[in-house]
Design an enzyme around this catalytic site. Structure first.
Site, PDB file in Angstrom:
ATOM      1  N   SER A 143       0.867  -1.179   0.000  1.00  0.00           N
ATOM      2  CA  SER A 143       0.000   0.000   0.000  1.00  0.00           C
ATOM      3  C   SER A 143       0.896   1.219   0.000  1.00  0.00           C
ATOM      4  CB  SER A 143      -0.884   0.000   1.258  1.00  0.00           C
ATOM      5  OG  SER A 143      -1.526   1.250   1.439  1.00  0.00           O
ATOM      6  N   TYR A 156      -1.856   0.092  10.627  1.00  0.00           N
ATOM      7  CA  TYR A 156      -1.847  -0.335   9.223  1.00  0.00           C
ATOM      8  C   TYR A 156      -0.569   0.107   8.530  1.00  0.00           C
ATOM      9  CZ  TYR A 156      -3.609  -1.054   4.457  1.00  0.00           C
ATOM     10  OH  TYR A 156      -3.776  -1.472   3.160  1.00  0.00           O
TER      11      TYR A 156
END
Length: 262
Positions: A143, A156
């Protein structure tokens, strides 16, 4: 000719399911792995009905014993395992958006387990088969969060930084072996479940993430990127590919259309 085999984790929805469709269309035999058995079975049936080759397998990538059993199912025992040509490590996800000072460590642990250790488990288990293929590719879906931090994303961000570090380390350690390591780092992608899961089922909070963004990426946009990377000539390694919607120039720079006046 026998079709090349591609394993896609997290294939029950979103980017994983879209990637499975893309790879099946490209002629791969696709093995769909995810926790939700009924979903991957339905997708396998869809791909088979369309003329592809697909197999469904219920798998939790955080369960090492289950991952090892999955690898044994896919490959023959002994010194020369049946080849696996592509592994797409897509299983992952985010839980919560609290600031670090208020975050639940259990959420951080869960994100690390799936986004980092899950990638490690499946890659370790299938690496002999990928190497035996003579032309293997490991894809890590990370990501942009694995490259730039942002408020409310600490757990995250930490996990995806771990996934990025794992991909980079693998590439160094496999230098000289017939295995490529590709990292694809998506930015803002609108899927049916990711943001909803992150906000613990709050659909309104999830929708606000994309408010005013005319065209965030879709799961198929990312799947198209993955399929392109793995179908490059064998000597071409796409080390890192960051893909964002045009409206997103950076993690904090997103163009949003103003709300229409009522």
């Amino acid at each position: 000719m026998t079709a090349r085999t591609a394993v896609v984790t997290g294939a029950s929805s979103g980017i994983g399911a879209a990637t499975a469709r893309r790879l099946a269309a490209a002629g791969f035999r696709v093995v769909l792995a995810a926790r939700r058995k009924e979903r991957v079975e339905a997708l396998a049936a869809e791909l088979t009905a369309a003329g592809g080759q697909a197999e469904a397998y219920a798998l939790d990538v955080t369960d090492r014993a289950a991952v090892d059993a999955f690898a044994a199912h896919l490959t023959a025992s002994g010194a020369n395992p049946d080849p696996v040509h592509v592994l797409v490590n897509n299983a992952g996800g985010a839980v919560g958006a609290e600031y670090a000072a208020a975050a639940d460590p259990a959420d951080w642990r869960a994100m690390y387990e799936v986004n980092v250790l899950g990638v490690l488990h499946v890659t370790q288990a299938l690496l002999p088969a990928l190497t035996a293929s003579g032309d293997g590719t490991v894809v890590v879906l990370s990501s942009t969060a694995g490259h730039v931090a942002y408020e409310g994303g600490g757990g995250y961000v930490a996990a995806k930084h771990g996934a990025h570090a794992l991909a980079a380390t693998l590439r160094l350690e496999l230098c000289g072996e017939p295995v490529r390591v590709v990292e694809v780092a998506p930015g803002m992608v609108r899927t049916d479940e990711f943001a909803v899961n992150r906000y613990r089922g709050d659909a309104a909070q999830a929708a606000a993430v994309y408010e005013g963004v005319a065209e965030p990426l879709t799961a198929d946009d990312v799947a198209d990127t993955v399929a392109w990377a793995v179908t490059r000539p064998s000597h071409v390694n796409v080390d890192l590919l960051v893909v964002r919607p045009r409206a997103q120039a950076a993690q904090h720079k997103v163009h949003r259309e103003p709300r229409p006046e009522s």
